[in-house]
Design a protein around this motif. Structure first.
Motif, PDB file in Angstrom:
ATOM      1  N   LYS A 228       0.800  -1.225   0.000  1.00 32.99           N
ATOM      2  CA  LYS A 228       0.000   0.000   0.000  1.00 32.99           C
ATOM      3  C   LYS A 228       0.835   1.279   0.000  1.00 32.99           C
ATOM      4  N   LEU A 229       2.147   1.131   0.133  1.00 32.66           N
ATOM      5  CA  LEU A 229       3.056   2.273  -0.001  1.00 32.66           C
ATOM      6  C   LEU A 229       4.326   1.761  -0.651  1.00 32.66           C
ATOM      7  N   VAL A 230       4.743   2.410  -1.728  1.00 36.54           N
ATOM      8  CA  VAL A 230       5.957   1.998  -2.428  1.00 36.54           C
ATOM      9  C   VAL A 230       6.898   3.189  -2.546  1.00 36.54           C
ATOM     10  N   THR A 231       8.159   2.959  -2.193  1.00 35.02           N
ATOM     11  CA  THR A 231       9.180   3.988  -2.299  1.00 35.02           C
ATOM     12  C   THR A 231      10.018   3.736  -3.543  1.00 35.02           C
ATOM     13  N   LEU A 232      10.270   4.801  -4.303  1.00 37.02           N
ATOM     14  CA  LEU A 232      11.067   4.698  -5.525  1.00 37.02           C
ATOM     15  C   LEU A 232      12.511   5.112  -5.240  1.00 37.02           C
ATOM     16  N   LEU A 233      13.314   4.142  -4.853  1.00 35.60           N
ATOM     17  CA  LEU A 233      14.752   4.304  -4.623  1.00 35.60           C
ATOM     18  C   LEU A 233      15.041   5.488  -3.696  1.00 35.60           C
ATOM     19  N   ASN A 234      15.789   6.484  -4.158  1.00 36.07           N
ATOM     20  CA  ASN A 234      16.030   7.735  -3.427  1.00 36.07           C
ATOM     21  C   ASN A 234      16.553   8.779  -4.399  1.00 36.07           C
ATOM     22  N   ASP A 235      16.673  10.017  -3.915  1.00 30.17           N
ATOM     23  CA  ASP A 235      17.081  11.094  -4.819  1.00 30.17           C
ATOM     24  C   ASP A 235      18.468  10.871  -5.407  1.00 30.17           C
ATOM     25  N   SER A 236      19.420  10.409  -4.598  1.00 34.64           N
ATOM     26  CA  SER A 236      20.781  10.194  -5.110  1.00 34.64           C
ATOM     27  C   SER A 236      20.814   9.046  -6.109  1.00 34.64           C
ATOM     28  N   GLY A 237      20.033   7.991  -5.856  1.00 30.58           N
ATOM     29  CA  GLY A 237      19.984   6.866  -6.780  1.00 30.58           C
ATOM     30  C   GLY A 237      19.338   7.231  -8.104  1.00 30.58           C
ATOM     31  N   ILE A 238      18.266   8.020  -8.027  1.00 26.52           N
ATOM     32  CA  ILE A 238      17.597   8.477  -9.252  1.00 26.52           C
ATOM     33  C   ILE A 238      18.529   9.375 -10.056  1.00 26.52           C
ATOM     34  N   LEU A 239      19.248  10.256  -9.382  1.00 24.49           N
ATOM     35  CA  LEU A 239      20.223  11.134 -10.045  1.00 24.49           C
ATOM     36  C   LEU A 239      21.297  10.320 -10.737  1.00 24.49           C
ATOM     37  N   ALA A 240      21.847   9.329 -10.028  1.00 23.96           N
ATOM     38  CA  ALA A 240      22.915   8.503 -10.604  1.00 23.96           C
ATOM     39  C   ALA A 240      22.404   7.682 -11.782  1.00 23.96           C
ATOM     40  N   THR A 241      21.200   7.125 -11.646  1.00 24.10           N
ATOM     41  CA  THR A 241      20.625   6.329 -12.737  1.00 24.10           C
ATOM     42  C   THR A 241      20.439   7.161 -13.995  1.00 24.10           C
ATOM     43  N   GLY A 242      19.873   8.349 -13.830  1.00 22.80           N
ATOM     44  CA  GLY A 242      19.651   9.227 -14.983  1.00 22.80           C
ATOM     45  C   GLY A 242      20.956   9.700 -15.605  1.00 22.80           C
ATOM     46  N   ALA A 243      21.906  10.072 -14.749  1.00 25.44           N
ATOM     47  CA  ALA A 243      23.183  10.579 -15.254  1.00 25.44           C
ATOM     48  C   ALA A 243      23.950   9.494 -16.007  1.00 25.44           C
ATOM     49  N   LYS A 244      24.008   8.286 -15.441  1.00 23.97           N
ATOM     50  CA  LYS A 244      24.714   7.188 -16.109  1.00 23.97           C
ATOM     51  C   LYS A 244      24.074   6.864 -17.455  1.00 23.97           C
ATOM     52  N   SER A 245      22.752   6.856 -17.474  1.00 23.30           N
ATOM     53  CA  SER A 245      22.049   6.553 -18.718  1.00 23.30           C
ATOM     54  C   SER A 245      22.352   7.584 -19.795  1.00 23.30           C
ATOM     55  N   TRP A 246      22.331   8.854 -19.424  1.00 18.30           N
ATOM     56  CA  TRP A 246      22.575   9.917 -20.399  1.00 18.30           C
ATOM     57  C   TRP A 246      24.022   9.898 -20.894  1.00 18.30           C
ATOM     58  N   VAL A 247      24.959   9.656 -19.970  1.00 21.29           N
ATOM     59  CA  VAL A 247      26.370   9.582 -20.385  1.00 21.29           C
ATOM     60  C   VAL A 247      26.573   8.413 -21.341  1.00 21.29           C
ATOM     61  N   ASN A 248      26.027   7.249 -21.010  1.00 22.06           N
ATOM     62  CA  ASN A 248      26.183   6.078 -21.871  1.00 22.06           C
ATOM     63  C   ASN A 248      25.536   6.289 -23.228  1.00 22.06           C
ATOM     64  N   ASP A 249      24.329   6.886 -23.230  1.00 21.83           N
ATOM     65  CA  ASP A 249      23.652   7.147 -24.505  1.00 21.83           C
ATOM     66  C   ASP A 249      24.436   8.148 -25.359  1.00 21.83           C
ATOM     67  N   THR A 250      25.039   9.136 -24.697  1.00 21.00           N
ATOM     68  CA  THR A 250      25.844  10.126 -25.421  1.00 21.00           C
ATOM     69  C   THR A 250      27.049   9.462 -26.073  1.00 21.00           C
ATOM     70  N   ARG A 251      27.722   8.575 -25.322  1.00 20.02           N
ATOM     71  CA  ARG A 251      28.895   7.896 -25.870  1.00 20.02           C
ATOM     72  C   ARG A 251      28.499   6.962 -27.017  1.00 20.02           C
ATOM     73  N   LYS A 252      27.397   6.255 -26.848  1.00 17.63           N
ATOM     74  CA  LYS A 252      26.944   5.347 -27.903  1.00 17.63           C
ATOM     75  C   LYS A 252      26.567   6.107 -29.182  1.00 17.63           C
ATOM     76  N   GLY A 253      26.021   7.293 -29.005  1.00 16.20           N
ATOM     77  CA  GLY A 253      25.589   8.059 -30.153  1.00 16.20           C
ATOM     78  C   GLY A 253      26.635   8.965 -30.756  1.00 16.20           C
ATOM     79  N   SER A 254      27.857   8.898 -30.192  1.00 17.47           N
ATOM     80  CA  SER A 254      28.910   9.814 -30.642  1.00 17.47           C
ATOM     81  C   SER A 254      29.731   9.264 -31.801  1.00 17.47           C
ATOM     82  N   GLY A 255      29.459   8.030 -32.194  1.00 16.75           N
ATOM     83  CA  GLY A 255      30.260   7.436 -33.262  1.00 16.75           C
ATOM     84  C   GLY A 255      31.709   7.231 -32.866  1.00 16.75           C
ATOM     85  N   GLY A 256      31.932   6.979 -31.585  1.00 16.97           N
ATOM     86  CA  GLY A 256      33.293   6.730 -31.107  1.00 16.97           C
ATOM     87  C   GLY A 256      34.077   7.983 -30.777  1.00 16.97           C
TER      88      GLY A 256
END
Length: 258
Positions: A228-256
């Motif tokens: 009846k109550l669900v917690t979504l990780l935490n602010d630092s974890g959400i920040l790290a997840t988003g940042a890692k995803s964006w960095v990885n996507d940027t590198r993948k899309g950079s053509g090396g």
């Protein structure tokens, strides 16, 4: 101030909870605008202290979220102090027995139900002088954490304690207690069996089980189980997840090039 989480539960719905590990009013202000029903300041494992908790509460004040706290331990001084500072819900770690659950409730409640000392220094945010004390016992959420094998063995006795609103599962410590790798989203049959029993026992008593999740996928699964109550990780974890995803996507899309 109405307790939004209690209103949600009364309507038969599930509360979505945010979690603040970062000691920053700005981080709290951002999280409070993201659609959470409640936001919890973590003084146990987060990098928070009492003053940063107050700053987080002040930053969240303009938004319709219920302010809650996970305290470091089941101890009357800190529990009373976070309530005086404005917490409308208390999550308490490592509550393993009926006696410990009863003590927790005592620390959260004013007489005659409990032993909380009078001195709600920030009660002005709730209404006129004296009004807060009249409603605090009913309005404040008390959630002992179930996160050890001992607590599971004493589950029904803990749930029978008058004054708790439910329990809050700490999946990492719970799994750790059973010799498993600590993590949030659990799939082990022995742990899922515990969840199933807990939800059924809470339903019998009109209580509200809560749980910490690693993200929306785990939260959806746990909601489906009956939490009846669900917690979504935490602010630092959400920040790290988003940042890692964006960095990885940027590198993948950079053509090396990056």
């Amino acid at each position: 101030m109405a307790n939004k989480v209690k209103e949600i539960w009364k309507a038969g719905k599930v509360a979505v909870n945010g979690w603040l590990a970062i000691p920053s009013g700005f981080s709290a202000e951002v999280m409070a605008q993201c659609g959470f029903d409640s936001v919890t300041v973590d003084i146990q494992h987060g990098v928070q202290d009492y003053m940063s908790m107050v700053e987080c509460f002040q930053a969240m004040g303009a938004h319709p979220v219920t302010p809650m706290v996970r305290v470091p331990w089941n101890e009357p001084g800190i529990i009373g102090k976070v309530l005086d500072g404005g917490a409308y819900g208390v999550i308490c770690p490592m509550v393993n027995t009926k006696e410990e659950a009863e003590n927790f409730v005592q620390y959260c409640k004013y007489p005659p139900r409990g032993t909380r000392s009078n001195g709600p220094i920030r009660s002005g945010m709730y209404g006129g002088a004296g009004d807060y004390q009249k409603t605090a016992n009913a309005d404040i959420i008390c959630l002992p954490m179930l996160e050890t094998k001992t607590a599971v063995d004493n589950m029904e006795a803990i749930l029978d304690v008058e004054g708790i609103d439910g329990v809050y599962v700490g999946p990492s410590d719970l799994g750790f207690s059973y010799g498993l790798v600590p993590k949030l989203d659990r799939e082990e049959p022995e742990i899922l069996k515990i969840y199933d029993k807990l939800i059924k026992e809470c339903d019998k008593r009109g209580l509200n089980p809560g749980i910490h999740c690693s993200g929306p996928v785990g939260a959806a699964k746990n909601i489906g189980m009956g939490f009846k109550l669900v917690t979504l990780l935490n602010d630092s974890g959400i920040l790290a997840t988003g940042a890692k995803s964006w960095v990885n996507d940027t590198r993948k899309g950079s053509g090396g090039k990056a």
